[in-house]
Design a protein around this motif. Structure first.
Motif, PDB file in Angstrom:
ATOM      1  N   CYS A 145      30.399  12.691  46.319  1.00  0.00           N
ATOM      2  CA  CYS A 145      30.237  11.594  47.288  1.00  0.00           C
ATOM      3  C   CYS A 145      31.569  10.947  47.652  1.00  0.00           C
ATOM      4  O   CYS A 145      31.590   9.869  48.259  1.00  0.00           O
ATOM      5  CB  CYS A 145      29.282  10.540  46.734  1.00  0.00           C
ATOM      6  N   GLU A 151      24.947   4.759  50.149  1.00  0.00           N
ATOM      7  CA  GLU A 151      23.593   5.316  50.185  1.00  0.00           C
ATOM      8  C   GLU A 151      23.560   6.713  49.558  1.00  0.00           C
ATOM      9  O   GLU A 151      22.649   7.047  48.784  1.00  0.00           O
ATOM     10  CB  GLU A 151      23.075   5.380  51.624  1.00  0.00           C
ATOM     11  N   GLY A 152      24.557   7.542  49.887  1.00  0.00           N
ATOM     12  CA  GLY A 152      24.616   8.878  49.317  1.00  0.00           C
ATOM     13  C   GLY A 152      24.811   8.857  47.815  1.00  0.00           C
ATOM     14  O   GLY A 152      24.185   9.639  47.075  1.00  0.00           O
ATOM     15  N   ARG A 173      21.551   7.870  46.090  1.00  0.00           N
ATOM     16  CA  ARG A 173      20.612   9.000  46.018  1.00  0.00           C
ATOM     17  C   ARG A 173      21.033   9.991  44.935  1.00  0.00           C
ATOM     18  O   ARG A 173      20.194  10.503  44.181  1.00  0.00           O
ATOM     19  CB  ARG A 173      20.523   9.707  47.370  1.00  0.00           C
ATOM     20  N   ALA A 174      22.325  10.274  44.852  1.00  0.00           N
ATOM     21  CA  ALA A 174      22.818  11.236  43.868  1.00  0.00           C
ATOM     22  C   ALA A 174      22.594  10.742  42.441  1.00  0.00           C
ATOM     23  O   ALA A 174      22.201  11.505  41.559  1.00  0.00           O
ATOM     24  CB  ALA A 174      24.302  11.511  44.112  1.00  0.00           C
ATOM     25  N   ASN A 188      20.303   8.566  41.515  1.00  0.00           N
ATOM     26  CA  ASN A 188      18.847   8.553  41.268  1.00  0.00           C
ATOM     27  C   ASN A 188      18.333   9.921  40.839  1.00  0.00           C
ATOM     28  O   ASN A 188      17.307  10.024  40.158  1.00  0.00           O
ATOM     29  CB  ASN A 188      18.100   8.117  42.526  1.00  0.00           C
ATOM     30  N   ALA A 189      19.024  10.979  41.246  1.00  0.00           N
ATOM     31  CA  ALA A 189      18.567  12.348  40.961  1.00  0.00           C
ATOM     32  C   ALA A 189      18.991  12.843  39.575  1.00  0.00           C
ATOM     33  O   ALA A 189      18.572  13.925  39.168  1.00  0.00           O
ATOM     34  CB  ALA A 189      19.102  13.295  42.034  1.00  0.00           C
TER      35      ALA A 189
END
Length: 237
Positions: A159, A196-197, A200-201, A203-204
């Motif tokens: 990111c 935001e990216g 998301r990363a 969270n995964a």
């Protein structure tokens, strides 16, 4: 800016937020030095007759609220809140936040998500053009700690973030542990090009319990500086 002035500004922001509170409301009480001023404001109003139910985001806040004899609840008993007021370690003009410097990010995010509105109170020193100046906290499970750290570092690089990912310590010998019993990694990225990216990363990653990026959660930020109060966003729903 000297400490007494900063605390005075935080108090002004807290008083502005407290003016939004009406009897009958269900409130989320944030954690940290700025949120503590809001708890004091609500405690003073409660002694004067304000009737509210409060859900604290940390044991520290719970103890403070009990000192004011505020009526406390939990999200199990009160799963929907009208308003949460909390501080932030930094924020940008899009109302994206970094939180978790006090270690309460998981409970803070759960409480904020249960609220119709989240209002942030702060002083002007927390305002940034791009997030990342403040170290991003990432709360993790103890199992596979080093593997999780590697995944965080890899996700960050993908990111566009660079910088050390360091486990938080109370002192040289003692790990910091959250109220939920989890360690925290503090990520010193300096700049987060794509919040935001990155959210998301993170969270995964299976070992990540929660991270300190609060995106799309705050409806307004109340900022107190030497020129007075200003508001970014919408205070009233």
């Amino acid at each position: 800016m000297d400490h007494s002035l900063i605390e005075s500004l935080k108090r002004q922001a807290a008083e502005q937020a407290a003016a939004l509170v009406r009897s009958g409301m269900k409130l989320g009480l944030g954690t940290g030095s700025t949120a503590a001023h809001f708890v004091d404001c609500i405690g003073e109003k409660a002694r004067a007759g304000l009737d509210v139910i409060c859900v604290p985001t940390s044991e520290r806040t719970r103890i403070q609220a009990e000192g004011w004899n505020l009526q406390l609840s939990t999200l199990d008993e009160t799963p929907e809140l009208d308003l949460t007021v909390d501080g932030a370690d930094e924020f940008d003009s899009a109302l994206r936040l970094i939180k978790g410097g006090g270690g309460a990010l998981l409970r803070e995010k759960i409480v904020a998500a249960a609220s119709k509105r989240m209002v942030v109170i702060t002083d002007a020193s927390k305002e940034v053009e791009r997030l990342g100046r403040y170290k991003l906290p990432v709360e993790v499970d103890r199992f596979g700690l080093n593997a999780t750290r590697r995944h965080i570092e890899e996700a960050a690089r993908a990111c566009g973030c660079q910088g050390p990912v360091v486990q938080r310590k109370v002192d040289d010998e003692t790990e910091f542990m959250t109220d939920g019993g989890h360690p925290i990694f503090d990520c010193d990225f300096r700049v987060i090009p794509d919040p935001e990216g990155l959210a998301r990363a993170l969270n995964a990653i299976p070992g990540v319990v929660e991270h300190g990026l609060f995106i799309g959660m705050a409806s307004a930020v109340i900022i107190a500086d030497k020129n007075g109060i200003r508001v970014v966003g919408q205070l009233e729903s």
